[in-house]
Design a protein around this motif. Structure first.
Motif, PDB file in Angstrom:
ATOM      1  N   ARG A 186       0.887  -1.198  -0.064  1.00  0.00           N
ATOM      2  CA  ARG A 186       0.015   0.021   0.043  1.00  0.00           C
ATOM      3  C   ARG A 186       0.751   1.349  -0.008  1.00  0.00           C
ATOM      4  N   GLY A 187       0.273   2.252  -0.103  1.00  0.00           N
ATOM      5  CA  GLY A 187       0.635   3.759   0.062  1.00  0.00           C
ATOM      6  C   GLY A 187       2.061   4.132  -1.119  1.00  0.00           C
ATOM      7  N   ILE A 188       3.178   4.532  -0.369  1.00  0.00           N
ATOM      8  CA  ILE A 188       4.342   4.773  -1.269  1.00  0.00           C
ATOM      9  C   ILE A 188       4.823   3.663  -1.979  1.00  0.00           C
ATOM     10  N   GLY A 189       4.996   2.530  -1.019  1.00  0.00           N
ATOM     11  CA  GLY A 189       5.476   1.123  -1.740  1.00  0.00           C
ATOM     12  C   GLY A 189       4.882   0.705  -3.067  1.00  0.00           C
ATOM     13  N   ALA A 190       3.381   0.884  -2.851  1.00  0.00           N
ATOM     14  CA  ALA A 190       2.736   0.178  -3.746  1.00  0.00           C
ATOM     15  C   ALA A 190       2.814   1.298  -5.249  1.00  0.00           C
ATOM     16  N   THR A 223      -0.545  18.831   0.300  1.00  0.00           N
ATOM     17  CA  THR A 223       0.028  17.853   0.824  1.00  0.00           C
ATOM     18  C   THR A 223       0.418  16.664  -0.341  1.00  0.00           C
ATOM     19  N   GLY A 224       1.571  16.088   0.147  1.00  0.00           N
ATOM     20  CA  GLY A 224       2.260  14.966  -0.890  1.00  0.00           C
ATOM     21  C   GLY A 224       1.190  13.748  -1.125  1.00  0.00           C
ATOM     22  N   ARG A 225       1.601  13.183  -2.351  1.00  0.00           N
ATOM     23  CA  ARG A 225       1.013  11.977  -2.500  1.00  0.00           C
ATOM     24  C   ARG A 225       1.834  10.615  -2.773  1.00  0.00           C
ATOM     25  N   PRO A 226       1.690   9.564  -2.494  1.00  0.00           N
ATOM     26  CA  PRO A 226       2.433   8.473  -2.995  1.00  0.00           C
ATOM     27  C   PRO A 226       3.245   8.556  -4.149  1.00  0.00           C
ATOM     28  N   GLU A 227       2.602   9.219  -5.217  1.00  0.00           N
ATOM     29  CA  GLU A 227       3.055   9.199  -6.659  1.00  0.00           C
ATOM     30  C   GLU A 227       4.162  10.103  -6.646  1.00  0.00           C
ATOM     31  N   ASP A 228       4.078  11.196  -5.848  1.00  0.00           N
ATOM     32  CA  ASP A 228       5.206  12.206  -5.941  1.00  0.00           C
ATOM     33  C   ASP A 228       6.517  11.395  -5.401  1.00  0.00           C
ATOM     34  N   GLU A 283       0.388  11.777   1.743  1.00  0.00           N
ATOM     35  CA  GLU A 283      -0.789  11.044   2.365  1.00  0.00           C
ATOM     36  C   GLU A 283      -0.971   9.649   2.356  1.00  0.00           C
ATOM     37  N   THR A 284      -0.717   8.998   3.604  1.00  0.00           N
ATOM     38  CA  THR A 284      -0.467   7.499   3.521  1.00  0.00           C
ATOM     39  C   THR A 284      -1.084   6.943   5.035  1.00  0.00           C
ATOM     40  N   ASP A 285      -1.306   5.734   5.111  1.00  0.00           N
ATOM     41  CA  ASP A 285      -1.783   5.297   6.329  1.00  0.00           C
ATOM     42  C   ASP A 285      -1.191   5.862   7.697  1.00  0.00           C
ATOM     43  N   MET A 286       0.071   6.142   7.444  1.00  0.00           N
ATOM     44  CA  MET A 286       0.900   6.505   8.529  1.00  0.00           C
ATOM     45  C   MET A 286       0.346   7.953   9.017  1.00  0.00           C
TER      46      MET A 286
END
Length: 256
Positions: free
Chosen positions: A19-23, A222-227, A191-194
């Motif tokens: 999930r999140g940044i890793g996904a 705010t930032g997104r995982p795609e960033d 913006e992640t689960d953390m």
């Protein structure tokens, strides 16, 4: 999706990729033509990321592993090499938080965070380096954080993320002559689960927490995982072969 033939495809491992940044990073690397091992503690949780990659025409493998356990990390890398190809890209993204003020932080809170972030990155990097040095090409990207500069209630997390920066620079020195670059990305507010966990910890509704954060960020969002995935894609590219030992803050503005 841009893909290459199987014989020419490089293999990447992304930890904490359910999930999140890793996904997001796993999907981005797949779109760049990498075969991607989607690694997380719970193999079943990787299914959504793997399905998204394969549906777009890419190759992916779900791998369950505890990066902080020596045997588990070694077994995971061996499995990836056997089933997907020798890994020459590693993104050390797996992480947890156990936030608390110092006087309330337990030794287990400290050890758990250090184990996943620092020990896990060490074990995974040590396990993949032989594949990289043998190939004469490799990329390691470690996920640090702006918290490395210090953050109230995160003595463990801040110390771990600062440690990853020293780890990054040392590996860059050791592995550079083998064609391996090692860099770190230090995300800001993403913006992640953390982030949701942090909002809960401080007792704020998530929407209010995000809005308040955006007001403090120069780019006003705010930032997104795609960033972060975009930054990873640069570091693992052929064009970044002369960039190593660097820490890139992806935080919507300057950091001090």
């Amino acid at each position: 999706m841009t893909t290459t033939t199987t014989t020419n495809t490089k293999t990447a491992i992304v930890t904490g990729a359910a999930r999140g940044i890793g996904a997001s990073t796993a999907k981005r690397l797949a779109s760049e033509g990498f075969a991607v091992a989607v690694l997380d503690l719970d193999e079943a949780a990787c299914a959504e990321t793997v399905d998204a990659i394969t549906a777009a025409g890419g190759r992916a493998l779900a791998v369950g592993a505890n990066v902080g356990d020596e045997q588990s990390a070694a077994d995971a890398v061996a499995r990836v090499a056997a089933e997907l190809g020798a890994p020459t890209v590693l993104v050390n993204n797996a992480g947890i938080i156990r936030d608390n003020m110092l006087f309330k932080m337990t030794a287990d809170d400290w050890d758990s965070v250090m184990t996943v972030h620092l020990r896990g990155s060490f074990l995974m990097s040590r396990a993949v380096q032989s594949h990289m040095t043998e190939a004469g090409w490799g990329r390691i990207v470690n996920l640090s954080s702006t918290s490395a500069l210090g953050n109230r209630g995160q003595a463990n997390y801040s110390a771990a993320k600062a440690g990853l920066q020293g780890f990054t620079k040392t590996l860059a020195i050791e592995l550079g002559k083998f064609g391996v670059t090692v860099n770190a990305i230090a995300p800001g507010f993403i913006e992640t689960d953390m982030i949701a966990q942090t909002a809960e910890r401080v007792g704020m509704p998530l929407d209010d927490f995000l809005a308040a954060a955006a007001k403090q960020i120069p780019v006003a969002r705010t930032g997104r995982p795609e960033d972060i995935a975009h930054a990873v894609a640069f570091f693992v590219s052929e064009g970044a072969s002369y960039t190593s030992g660097q820490v890139l803050y992806v935080a919507g503005g300057p950091t001090s």
